[in-house]
Design a protein around this motif. Structure first.
Motif, mmCIF file in Angstrom:
data_model
loop_
_atom_site.group_PDB
_atom_site.id
_atom_site.type_symbol
_atom_site.label_atom_id
_atom_site.label_comp_id
_atom_site.label_asym_id
_atom_site.label_seq_id
_atom_site.Cartn_x
_atom_site.Cartn_y
_atom_site.Cartn_z
ATOM 1 N N SER A 27 0.786 -1.247 0.000
ATOM 2 C CA SER A 27 0.000 0.000 0.000
ATOM 3 C C SER A 27 0.811 1.288 0.000
ATOM 4 O O SER A 27 0.353 2.289 -0.521
ATOM 5 N N THR A 28 1.971 1.295 0.646
ATOM 6 C CA THR A 28 2.716 2.558 0.756
ATOM 7 C C THR A 28 4.176 2.353 0.335
ATOM 8 O O THR A 28 4.658 1.213 0.247
ATOM 9 N N GLY A 29 4.871 3.470 0.153
ATOM 10 C CA GLY A 29 6.273 3.403 -0.224
ATOM 11 C C GLY A 29 7.123 2.743 0.851
ATOM 12 O O GLY A 29 8.010 1.941 0.550
ATOM 13 N N SER A 30 6.858 3.081 2.107
ATOM 14 C CA SER A 30 7.633 2.482 3.203
ATOM 15 C C SER A 30 7.441 0.972 3.213
ATOM 16 O O SER A 30 8.407 0.200 3.317
ATOM 17 N N GLU A 31 6.201 0.556 3.090
ATOM 18 C CA GLU A 31 5.897 -0.890 3.114
ATOM 19 C C GLU A 31 6.553 -1.587 1.915
ATOM 20 O O GLU A 31 7.083 -2.694 2.042
ATOM 21 N N ALA A 32 6.545 -0.909 0.775
ATOM 22 C CA ALA A 32 7.141 -1.507 -0.423
ATOM 23 C C ALA A 32 8.655 -1.647 -0.257
ATOM 24 O O ALA A 32 9.252 -2.661 -0.671
ATOM 25 N N ASN A 33 9.292 -0.630 0.357
ATOM 26 C CA ASN A 33 10.736 -0.743 0.582
ATOM 27 C C ASN A 33 11.057 -1.866 1.566
ATOM 28 O O ASN A 33 12.043 -2.584 1.400
ATOM 29 N N GLU A 34 10.220 -2.015 2.600
ATOM 30 C CA GLU A 34 10.425 -3.136 3.537
ATOM 31 C C GLU A 34 10.329 -4.460 2.778
ATOM 32 O O GLU A 34 11.111 -5.389 2.999
ATOM 33 N N GLY A 64 19.394 10.185 1.652
ATOM 34 C CA GLY A 64 18.264 9.459 1.073
ATOM 35 C C GLY A 64 17.056 9.457 1.994
ATOM 36 O O GLY A 64 17.152 9.755 3.190
ATOM 37 N N TYR A 65 15.897 9.137 1.425
ATOM 38 C CA TYR A 65 14.695 8.944 2.246
ATOM 39 C C TYR A 65 13.924 7.750 1.702
ATOM 40 O O TYR A 65 13.646 7.679 0.498
ATOM 41 N N HIS A 66 13.594 6.807 2.601
ATOM 42 C CA HIS A 66 12.925 5.594 2.138
ATOM 43 C C HIS A 66 11.674 5.256 2.951
ATOM 44 O O HIS A 66 11.061 4.211 2.713
ATOM 45 N N GLY A 67 11.310 6.112 3.903
ATOM 46 C CA GLY A 67 10.062 5.878 4.622
ATOM 47 C C GLY A 67 10.222 5.907 6.126
ATOM 48 O O GLY A 67 11.316 6.121 6.652
ATOM 49 N N VAL A 117 18.764 2.806 -4.000
ATOM 50 C CA VAL A 117 19.073 4.106 -4.600
ATOM 51 C C VAL A 117 17.785 4.801 -5.042
ATOM 52 O O VAL A 117 16.932 4.182 -5.682
ATOM 53 N N GLU A 118 17.659 6.084 -4.717
ATOM 54 C CA GLU A 118 16.675 6.939 -5.396
ATOM 55 C C GLU A 118 17.414 7.510 -6.610
ATOM 56 O O GLU A 118 18.394 8.242 -6.424
ATOM 57 N N PHE A 119 16.968 7.236 -7.795
ATOM 58 C CA PHE A 119 17.705 7.711 -8.969
ATOM 59 C C PHE A 119 17.617 9.235 -9.100
ATOM 60 O O PHE A 119 18.449 9.854 -9.751
ATOM 61 N N ALA A 174 15.790 0.027 -6.826
ATOM 62 C CA ALA A 174 15.481 1.421 -7.187
ATOM 63 C C ALA A 174 14.234 1.829 -6.421
ATOM 64 O O ALA A 174 13.159 1.247 -6.614
ATOM 65 N N ASP A 175 14.388 2.817 -5.529
ATOM 66 C CA ASP A 175 13.229 3.348 -4.814
ATOM 67 C C ASP A 175 12.630 4.465 -5.674
ATOM 68 O O ASP A 175 13.123 5.593 -5.681
ATOM 69 N N GLU A 176 11.590 4.119 -6.400
ATOM 70 C CA GLU A 176 10.945 5.076 -7.314
ATOM 71 C C GLU A 176 9.609 5.546 -6.742
ATOM 72 O O GLU A 176 8.682 5.887 -7.483
ATOM 73 N N ALA A 177 9.519 5.547 -5.395
ATOM 74 C CA ALA A 177 8.277 5.992 -4.749
ATOM 75 C C ALA A 177 7.885 7.385 -5.245
ATOM 76 O O ALA A 177 6.711 7.670 -5.485
ATOM 77 N N LEU A 178 8.888 8.240 -5.388
ATOM 78 C CA LEU A 178 8.647 9.640 -5.733
ATOM 79 C C LEU A 178 8.734 9.884 -7.234
ATOM 80 O O LEU A 178 8.033 10.732 -7.781
ATOM 81 N N THR A 179 9.616 9.163 -7.870
ATOM 82 C CA THR A 179 10.001 9.469 -9.253
ATOM 83 C C THR A 179 9.252 8.640 -10.290
ATOM 84 O O THR A 179 9.337 8.933 -11.483
ATOM 85 N N SER A 198 5.163 3.684 -5.813
ATOM 86 C CA SER A 198 4.005 3.804 -4.900
ATOM 87 C C SER A 198 3.211 5.061 -5.220
ATOM 88 O O SER A 198 2.426 5.055 -6.180
ATOM 89 N N LYS A 199 3.440 6.114 -4.481
ATOM 90 C CA LYS A 199 2.659 7.356 -4.526
ATOM 91 C C LYS A 199 1.736 7.543 -5.746
ATOM 92 O O LYS A 199 0.530 7.575 -5.617
ATOM 93 N N ALA A 200 2.334 7.687 -6.937
ATOM 94 C CA ALA A 200 1.532 8.048 -8.115
ATOM 95 C C ALA A 200 0.740 6.873 -8.670
ATOM 96 O O ALA A 200 -0.108 7.069 -9.536
HETATM 97 C C1 LIG Z 1 11.816 8.028 -2.129
HETATM 98 C C2 LIG Z 1 10.773 7.691 -1.109
HETATM 99 N N1 LIG Z 1 10.666 6.422 -0.682
HETATM 100 C C3 LIG Z 1 9.725 6.059 0.210
HETATM 101 C C4 LIG Z 1 8.857 6.982 0.733
HETATM 102 C C5 LIG Z 1 7.843 6.565 1.754
HETATM 103 O O1 LIG Z 1 6.589 6.458 1.160
HETATM 104 P P1 LIG Z 1 5.258 6.457 2.067
HETATM 105 O O2 LIG Z 1 5.187 7.802 2.688
HETATM 106 O O3 LIG Z 1 4.184 6.166 1.089
HETATM 107 O O4 LIG Z 1 5.428 5.366 3.053
HETATM 108 C C6 LIG Z 1 8.925 8.305 0.316
HETATM 109 C C7 LIG Z 1 7.978 9.310 0.840
HETATM 110 O O5 LIG Z 1 8.057 10.483 0.622
HETATM 111 C C8 LIG Z 1 9.917 8.679 -0.627
HETATM 112 O O6 LIG Z 1 10.058 9.957 -1.022
#
Ligand SMILES: Cc1ncc(COP(=O)(O)O)c(C=O)c1O
Length: 464
Positions: free
Chosen positions: A129-136, A157-160, A229-231, A262-267, A291-293
């Protein structure tokens, strides 16, 4: 909702249609109520928003704003896109959620669609459901498949906010204060941040990458499970990684037997003009998180990997099991959302409008002493605010927050920076991919005026 709330009092006429404001209370009254019952972060909300359309938002006082943060990067197809809202109401009347023991046509079709969008060999999806969960999820897969536990992540970096994703994150200094021990085995390496390169290479010769390998070999076994990596680094300051650097990381992963995530939550999903930001390099990751989009405002996330990696994880007992995981509601809305992106060629618009935005931002950096650097790809752009009187264009969170507030006062929402922040000086500009040339120009005009006024106020302050 009480009877006062339900009163219909105001008409707000927009250029699209007559819209009722159902609220009988002003922003300041709502904000007072908010403070009483909603746990506040250090940054209290400045607006009480009521509705949105495309790139525009209106608050309960009827004020209009241009949303250049796209609901924190979730609304690639814009607010209340008619096709997405139609899918939401249609699917809500048919089937919302079935737990994780069954499948549905929507889930299968969405996985097929993602496999078609992602390059080979990325062809199998785990939903969540979310970016954090997907990275886990991505981390658990990498650890299980490699039989290792160490993970390499980039500084800034930011991954959740979940445990491992948070441990990997370092978007601001001291962000894990008070969080206690983190996941063991994390090694942070240098971000290839040309504007503030500590190695002062001049022409980049990958010195930061060589230093990073040195750090990995000294701080860990040198054989990590994964490199994440966030590209284009988002929260850390909109920093696209150079293609040469990405190729070095790919080679490192291949040589050391690590998986590249590749953490493409944002990109992800069209924002950069391609479906994924990694496509601007020649590198194909082993696992992609998006995730997000994906959900067009509905929480939906996907972890896409190869058949081989998915099979290896499942053979070793991997279980993906959550309450919301490929729900028919999530998947049907995501499909409608992707339909809009394809039929309206939103990646193409992101490329065209991104060029217009970047040209405008570069022009601002040439004219404004506070505008230090403009960077980004497509419709994910950063404008780094600096104090040019300081050596090397010193980082000035207060000035950056002041520009962000000045933009808000003029009707432009930009991402990332709020009054009171202690760190971070890059304004994030990421409108819905439906943005028009007129809206881009309007945002640039507002930024121009905000930069002028904040510069004048800071000079006046310095003279006192
Ligand atoms: C690159 C990246 N990964 C993961 C996340 C976490 O996503 P979520 O807030 O949906 O858990 C974010 C949130 O901004 C993000 O920018």
């Amino acid at each position: 909702m009480n009877h006062i709330d339900q009163k219909i009092r105001l008409f707000h006429w927009t250029n699209q249609s007559a819209i009722f404001s159902v609220w009988d209370m002003s922003s300041s009254q709502w904000l007072k109520r908010d403070r009483e019952v909603v746990a506040q972060s250090p940054y209290a909300p400045p607006l009480v928003l009521e509705r949105g359309r495309g790139c525009e938002l209106w608050d309960v006082d009827g004020r209009r704003f241009l949303d250049f943060e796209a609901g924190q990067f979730c609304m690639n197809t814009g607010h209340s896109h008619p096709s997405v809202t139609e899918a939401i109401s249609r699917q809500a009347t048919v089937l919302m959620q079935i737990g994780n023991r069954f499948t549905t046509p929507a889930r299968i079709q969405l996985a097929e669609r993602l496999a078609a969008l992602a390059p080979d060999p990325l062809g199998v999806t785990f939903f969540c459901s979310t970016g954090s969960e997907a990275n886990e999820t991505a981390l658990r897969i990498a650890k299980l498949v490699t039989g290792r536990f160490e993970v390499v992540a980039l500084a800034r970096g930011y991954h959740g906010r979940t445990a491992s994703a948070y441990g990997l994150s370092s978007a601001t200094r001291r962000m894990r204060r008070g969080a206690g021990p983190q996941m063991p085995g994390i090694v942070h390496i240098d971000t290839p941040y040309a504007y503030r390169c500590p190695f002062a290479c001049g022409t980049c010769d990958q010195r930061c990458w060589r230093h990073s390998v040195e750090m990995i070999d000294r701080a860990s076994s040198g054989e990590p499970a994964a490199v994440i990596v966030e590209f284009i680094q988002g929260a850390g300051g909109i920093i696209p990684v150079p293609a040469d650097w990405a190729r070095e990381v790919r080679r490192f992963c291949d040589e050391r037997g690590a998986l590249l995530i590749a953490d493409e939550a944002l990109t992800g999903l069209g924002r950069t003009g391609r479906w994924f930001a990694f496509e601007h390099t020649e590198v194909v990751p082993d696992i992609v998180v998006t995730s997000k989009a994906l959900g067009g405002g509905v929480p939906a996330a996907a972890v896409i990997t190869s058949r081989e990696i998915a099979a290896a994880a499942l053979a070793k007992g991997f279980v993906q099991s959550a309450s919301h995981q490929g729900d028919p509601f999530q998947c049907a809305v995501a499909l409608a959302n992707l339909d809009v992106m394809e039929t309206e060629d939103l990646p193409g618009n992101a490329e065209r409008m991104g060029r217009r935005l970047m040209d405008g931002l570069r022009e601002l950096t040439a004219r404004h002493r506070l505008a230090g650097d403009a960077r980004g790809i497509g419709l994910i752009a950063g404008l780094e605010i600096v104090d040019s009187d300081k050596d090397g264009g010193g980082e000035t969170p207060e000035l950056a927050a002041a520009v962000s507030v000045a933009c808000l006062e003029r009707g432009l929402i930009v991402g990332g920076l709020r009054p009171g922040i202690r760190e971070g000086n890059t304004l994030r500009l990421a409108p819905p991919l439906t943005v028009s040339a007129q809206e881009i120009d309007e945002a640039l005009t507002i930024l121009d005026s905000a930069l002028t006024d904040v510069a004048a106020a800071s000079m006046a302050g310095a003279r006192q």
